[in-house]
Design an enzyme around this catalytic site. Structure first.
Site, PDB file in Angstrom:
ATOM      1  N   ASP A 100       0.861  -1.182   0.000  1.00  0.00           N
ATOM      2  CA  ASP A 100       0.000   0.000   0.000  1.00  0.00           C
ATOM      3  C   ASP A 100       0.894   1.226   0.000  1.00  0.00           C
ATOM      4  O   ASP A 100       1.956   1.241   0.617  1.00  0.00           O
ATOM      5  CB  ASP A 100      -0.951   0.004   1.202  1.00  0.00           C
ATOM      6  CG  ASP A 100      -0.228  -0.005   2.540  1.00  0.00           C
ATOM      7  OD1 ASP A 100       0.026   1.085   3.103  1.00  0.00           O
ATOM      8  OD2 ASP A 100       0.084  -1.110   3.042  1.00  0.00           O
TER       9      ASP A 100
ATOM     10  N   ASP B 148      -9.935   3.184   5.433  1.00  0.00           N
ATOM     11  CA  ASP B 148      -8.861   3.116   6.425  1.00  0.00           C
ATOM     12  C   ASP B 148      -9.346   3.868   7.656  1.00  0.00           C
ATOM     13  O   ASP B 148      -9.426   5.098   7.665  1.00  0.00           O
ATOM     14  CB  ASP B 148      -7.604   3.759   5.828  1.00  0.00           C
ATOM     15  CG  ASP B 148      -6.439   3.816   6.800  1.00  0.00           C
ATOM     16  OD1 ASP B 148      -6.583   3.344   7.953  1.00  0.00           O
ATOM     17  OD2 ASP B 148      -5.383   4.343   6.405  1.00  0.00           O
TER      18      ASP B 148
ATOM     19  N   GLU C  38      -8.619   4.203  11.651  1.00  0.00           N
ATOM     20  CA  GLU C  38      -7.618   3.879  12.670  1.00  0.00           C
ATOM     21  C   GLU C  38      -7.341   5.113  13.514  1.00  0.00           C
ATOM     22  O   GLU C  38      -8.093   6.080  13.488  1.00  0.00           O
ATOM     23  CB  GLU C  38      -6.342   3.387  11.994  1.00  0.00           C
ATOM     24  CG  GLU C  38      -5.769   4.377  10.972  1.00  0.00           C
ATOM     25  CD  GLU C  38      -4.458   3.914  10.376  1.00  0.00           C
ATOM     26  OE1 GLU C  38      -3.490   3.745  11.145  1.00  0.00           O
ATOM     27  OE2 GLU C  38      -4.398   3.718   9.139  1.00  0.00           O
TER      28      GLU C  38
END
Length: 295
Positions: free
Chosen positions: A94, A183, A185
């Site tokens: 990534d 994503d 987090e």
């Protein structure tokens, strides 16, 4: 014969000092002109933000520079490399603006077969390297997709899902494009749960996922870390039956998974791998990566 030392001999030193003072005065005047310092600072900030090296006065990274897993080592630590298993794993990477222009040919030669590229963050940032990274990975033969770094304190999940799809996060039925990734987090810019309650975070994630599916026809992948998921969603287990899991853990095994998932689809296992840093394992052979792309 005695040498005559008059004031004339000292004039060069006096003149030089005058010239130096005049130069310093001119420099000081230049720096006080409207926009001079601002332009210099803005140029530095643009360069730093594009490369992911920016920082603010309070020590926090510049908005837009967040990337997958940047909080993993700080919060969960780091162990050894993954253990060998009997399950076939397919290597992937990534990337974000942090890596700049990527050497995709070298990655392909090393055995990397899939890639995810950061497209957007919040409702305010687009990766300036997205074209080189997203198209470059595709052009060497990789299966690729895009990810969005969610910032739930900025706007609704639906708003950010639309921003993502409109700026590179869509999906096409070409067999080479993976579904988009949320994503979600640790917040690199402030409170780790973005000021949300656990139920509020779950509602925000659901809003994003529902909108993404309505726009693309695909269920988005969720990238997260188990410790963050427990803290910020209360270990909610309602997404596991639909949304593939991409787990972040830099250790010998994936460890405990969030509630609702019995197995991970992808595992980010290091941020210090060859060429680009962030390396991952897809839980299956290449044909399983292709199956996820096809939907």
């Amino acid at each position: 014969m005695p040498v005559h030392r008059s004031g004339t001999a000292r004039r060069p030193r006096t003149a030089a000092a005058g010239i130096l003072l005049s130069s310093l005065s001119a420099l000081a005047l230049l720096l006080t002109l409207p926009g001079a310092a601002t332009a210099t600072a803005a140029g530095t900030a643009r360069t730093a933000a594009a490369t992911g090296t920016a920082g603010s006065a309070d020590g926090k990274p510049e908005r837009g520079s967040a990337r997958m897993g940047m909080g993993v080592v700080e919060h969960d630590g780091q162990g050894g490399p993954p253990r060998d298993t009997r399950v076939t794993q397919t290597e992937g990477v990534d990337v974000s603006s942090h890596q700049g222009n990527v050497n995709w040919s070298s990655l392909w030669t090393s055995g990397v077969k899939w890639a995810y590229v950061k497209a957007t963050e919040g409702n305010y940032y687009k990766n300036p390297y997205f074209g080189q990274q997203y198209n470059g990975s595709y052009n060497v033969g990789m299966i690729r997709g895009a990810y969005h770094f969610g910032t739930p304190n900025d706007s609704r999940g639906a708003n950010q899902a639309n921003y993502f799809v409109d700026n590179g996060g869509g999906w096409s039925r070409d067999g080479r494009t993976l579904p988009g990734v949320l994503d979600i987090e640790w917040n690199p810019y402030g409170a780790q749960c973005y000021g949300k309650t656990q139920s509020g975070m779950v509602a925000w994630i659901r809003d994003f996922l529902t909108t993404y599916k309505a726009r693309t026809g695909r269920d988005a992948v969720i990238y997260t870390a188990t410790s963050w998921w427990k803290d910020c969603t209360g270990n909610y287990g309602g997404f596991g039956s639909v949304n593939p899991l991409w787990i972040a853990r830099y250790n010998t095994t994936v460890g405990e998974l969030p509630a609702g998932w019995g197995v991970q689809t992808m595992w980010q296992y290091t941020s210090t791998g060859p060429i680009v840093g962030d390396h991952n394992k897809f839980n299956g052979a290449l044909d399983r990566v292709q199956a996820l792309a096809r939907g």
